[in-house]
Design a protein around this motif. Structure first.
Motif, mmCIF file in Angstrom:
data_model
loop_
_atom_site.group_PDB
_atom_site.id
_atom_site.type_symbol
_atom_site.label_atom_id
_atom_site.label_comp_id
_atom_site.label_asym_id
_atom_site.label_seq_id
_atom_site.Cartn_x
_atom_site.Cartn_y
_atom_site.Cartn_z
ATOM 1 N N TYR A 1 31.829 31.694 4.645
ATOM 2 C CA TYR A 1 33.219 31.816 5.095
ATOM 3 C C TYR A 1 33.304 31.565 6.594
ATOM 4 O O TYR A 1 34.210 30.862 7.076
ATOM 5 N N THR A 2 32.368 32.093 7.352
ATOM 6 C CA THR A 2 32.373 31.919 8.808
ATOM 7 C C THR A 2 32.273 30.452 9.188
ATOM 8 O O THR A 2 33.017 29.964 10.051
ATOM 9 N N ASP A 3 31.371 29.721 8.527
ATOM 10 C CA ASP A 3 31.236 28.293 8.824
ATOM 11 C C ASP A 3 32.461 27.511 8.346
ATOM 12 O O ASP A 3 32.864 26.527 8.978
ATOM 13 N N VAL B 1 35.543 28.603 8.346
ATOM 14 C CA VAL B 1 36.587 28.813 9.359
ATOM 15 C C VAL B 1 36.337 27.932 10.575
ATOM 16 O O VAL B 1 37.272 27.351 11.148
ATOM 17 N N LYS B 2 35.080 27.789 10.975
ATOM 18 C CA LYS B 2 34.750 26.920 12.111
ATOM 19 C C LYS B 2 35.152 25.476 11.820
ATOM 20 O O LYS B 2 35.674 24.773 12.694
ATOM 21 N N GLU B 3 34.894 25.012 10.603
ATOM 22 C CA GLU B 3 35.279 23.648 10.214
ATOM 23 C C GLU B 3 36.800 23.482 10.285
ATOM 24 O O GLU B 3 37.306 22.449 10.730
ATOM 25 N N GLU C 1 38.903 25.293 12.119
ATOM 26 C CA GLU C 1 39.385 25.440 13.491
ATOM 27 C C GLU C 1 39.229 24.147 14.298
ATOM 28 O O GLU C 1 40.036 23.870 15.187
ATOM 29 N N LYS C 2 38.214 23.365 13.978
ATOM 30 C CA LYS C 2 38.009 22.120 14.718
ATOM 31 C C LYS C 2 38.648 20.905 14.025
ATOM 32 O O LYS C 2 38.508 19.781 14.482
ATOM 33 N N LYS D 1 42.108 31.644 11.498
ATOM 34 C CA LYS D 1 41.258 32.488 12.323
ATOM 35 C C LYS D 1 40.389 33.321 11.392
ATOM 36 O O LYS D 1 40.720 33.522 10.213
ATOM 37 N N TRP D 2 39.281 33.810 11.906
ATOM 38 C CA TRP D 2 38.362 34.595 11.097
ATOM 39 C C TRP D 2 39.079 35.863 10.626
ATOM 40 O O TRP D 2 39.729 36.573 11.414
ATOM 41 N N HIS E 1 43.907 24.991 3.238
ATOM 42 C CA HIS E 1 42.585 25.110 3.844
ATOM 43 C C HIS E 1 41.499 24.768 2.830
ATOM 44 O O HIS E 1 40.539 24.050 3.155
#
Length: 464
Positions: free
Chosen positions: A311-313, A315-317, A319-320, A330-331, A339
């Protein structure tokens, strides 16, 4: 072993194994009739396959003028005759009629289905007749193939089917969107504590999930699955929601999150492969008229490994991403369909398994990860749909489960039986839920979920 219970042959049987010169009997509904000189060419369908069977009726038939010349779209007929080679393109055989019996007439002035394409929106207004069309007939066959394939897959892999209750006093998701089941009159429900006088002496509702009950049998039979209707009283009129839908929920003892993900991916690939093999003409129809590129997408799902993202990765994808989402990222947020689709359609190009979600957005029964900020959850996201599967490793540790239940405000006495499963021989176990209609959408390319279930139930809509 195939049981012979009728002299009638289905059109699918005749066309898959045509024996020129054989005498056969078929029954079906007229799609079209056209006359040419002393002949009538009648196209009939019995729903067994996408193709129609052309019947050639000559004027020498005793009822030619009275019945054959009166046939219109929708009439039901029985035809006995000889299967002969067809000189027309696109069909190997046709049926030369010796007898043609009209079983049921259809009033041409009022019958709403004619030889033209009808919009899916219009067909939803005649749910009792729409299965006679090519597209909805094909959905029915795909749905049946998937249903049978699910049972085959799990039986072949050592699972037992368990029928979990439709009426339940447990709210699996804690969402408060259950339909209430009551034998009380409306005025009786206004009293405080009214449900104590109800049929079950407590409040009961239609199930939103059979998972909790499936866990009972997973902890006695190791591998089980439940597959049946579930209900959600969510006042939503979108193309993604139904009030009544079917859920597949396998549950396995001695199985962690990794094992759970492997099962789900293998099952999806197996089911897609079965439909590609068994429903090729129907999928060609969808690929041509409903969703361009469908066959390529299904082949990709079948043949390429799914991508794994935490999930963290994920969200990073997001966000960019060089894209403006309707819902900001956002996390800690619950991922939205936009999404989910971006991750599998734009980032990976294949289905994506997102794991280890924040515990604050997931139900109480999911196992806490080390650090206790995330849980051992997984969602499988697929192109065109978004979330297809949601699952997790279940919290098998008594103290941690009890604490999560207290945080969620659940009545521990009411759920005492669920805690007992952690007191008596607890083991790691996991499972997932798959929305069957979403699977049918994935495989047919249908955009609206109401077009992949025989009788859609939505707010203000329950016609038959």
């Amino acid at each position: 072993m195939k049981t012979k219970f009728s002299e009638m042959r289905t059109i699918k049987e005749l066309l898959n194994n045509p024996v020129v010169g054989s005498h056969v009997a078929v029954q079906g509904w007229v799609r079209t009739r056209r006359d040419s000189g002393s002949l009538s060419f009648v196209e009939i369908s019995d729903g067994s396959c996408l193709a129609n069977l052309q019947v050639v009726a000559e004027e020498s038939l005793a009822n030619y003028d009275e019945d054959v010349k009166s046939l219109t779209t929708g009439c039901a007929v029985k035809v006995v005759g000889e299967l002969v080679a067809s000189p027309a393109k696109g069909q190997a055989v046709e049926l030369k009629a010796d007898q043609l019996q009209v079983i049921g007439l259809a009033d041409a002035d009022s019958y709403p289905l004619q030889k033209k394409r009808h919009s899916l929106e219009f067909l939803r207004t005649i749910s009792h007749l729409r299965s006679r069309t090519n597209a909805l007939g094909a959905v029915t066959r795909v749905r049946s193939t998937l249903n049978f394939g699910i049972h085959q897959f799990f039986q072949e892999n050592g699972f037992f089917q368990v029928q979990t209750p439709v009426i339940t006093t447990s709210d699996c998701e804690g969402a408060g969107e259950m339909f209430t089941v009551t034998a009380l009159e409306p005025d009786q429900l206004k009293k405080d504590g009214a449900f104590a006088d109800d049929f079950f002496h407590k409040r009961a509702g239609l199930t939103v999930s059979g998972q909790l009950q499936a866990e009972i049998f997973a902890l006695s039979h190791s591998r089980v699955y439940t597959f049946g209707p579930t209900f959600r009283a969510e006042n939503s009129n979108t193309s993604r929601h139904l009030a009544e839908f079917w859920m597949l929920e396998p549950e396995m003892a001695f199985c962690d999150l990794q094992c759970n993900m492997q099962l789900a991916e293998a099952m999806i690939k197996d089911l897609v492969g079965r439909v590609l093999e068994e429903c090729a003409p129907d999928l060609d129809l969808f690929n041509k008229f409903i969703s361009k590129g469908l066959l390529n997408r299904l082949e990709t799902i079948k043949n390429k490994p799914f991508v794994h993202l935490s999930y963290t990765d994920a969200v990073k994808e997001l966000e960019k991403a060089d894209k403006q989402f309707e819902f900001p990222v956002k996390w800690g947020i619950d991922l939205q369909a936009e999404h989910e689709r971006y991750l599998c359609e734009e980032v990976a190009g294949v289905p994506v398994i997102v794991t280890n979600y924040p515990k604050t957005i997931k139900p109480f029964y999911m196992r806490l990860d080390d650090g206790e900020e995330t849980v051992a959850a997984m969602d499988i996201l697929v192109p065109g749909i978004g979330e297809l599967v949601g699952g997790s490793q279940r919290e098998e540790r008594y103290d941690l489960l009890k604490a999560r239940m207290e945080e969620a405000g659940l009545d521990l006495e009411e759920y005492g039986w669920y805690l007992d499963l952690r007191r008596y021989g607890t083991v790691p176990h996991s499972g997932f839920g798959l929305g069957f209609e979403r699977l049918v959408q994935l495989i047919t390319g249908m955009q609206n979920i109401r077009d992949v279930i025989p009788f859609p139930r939505t707010p203000g809509n329950a016609p038959c």
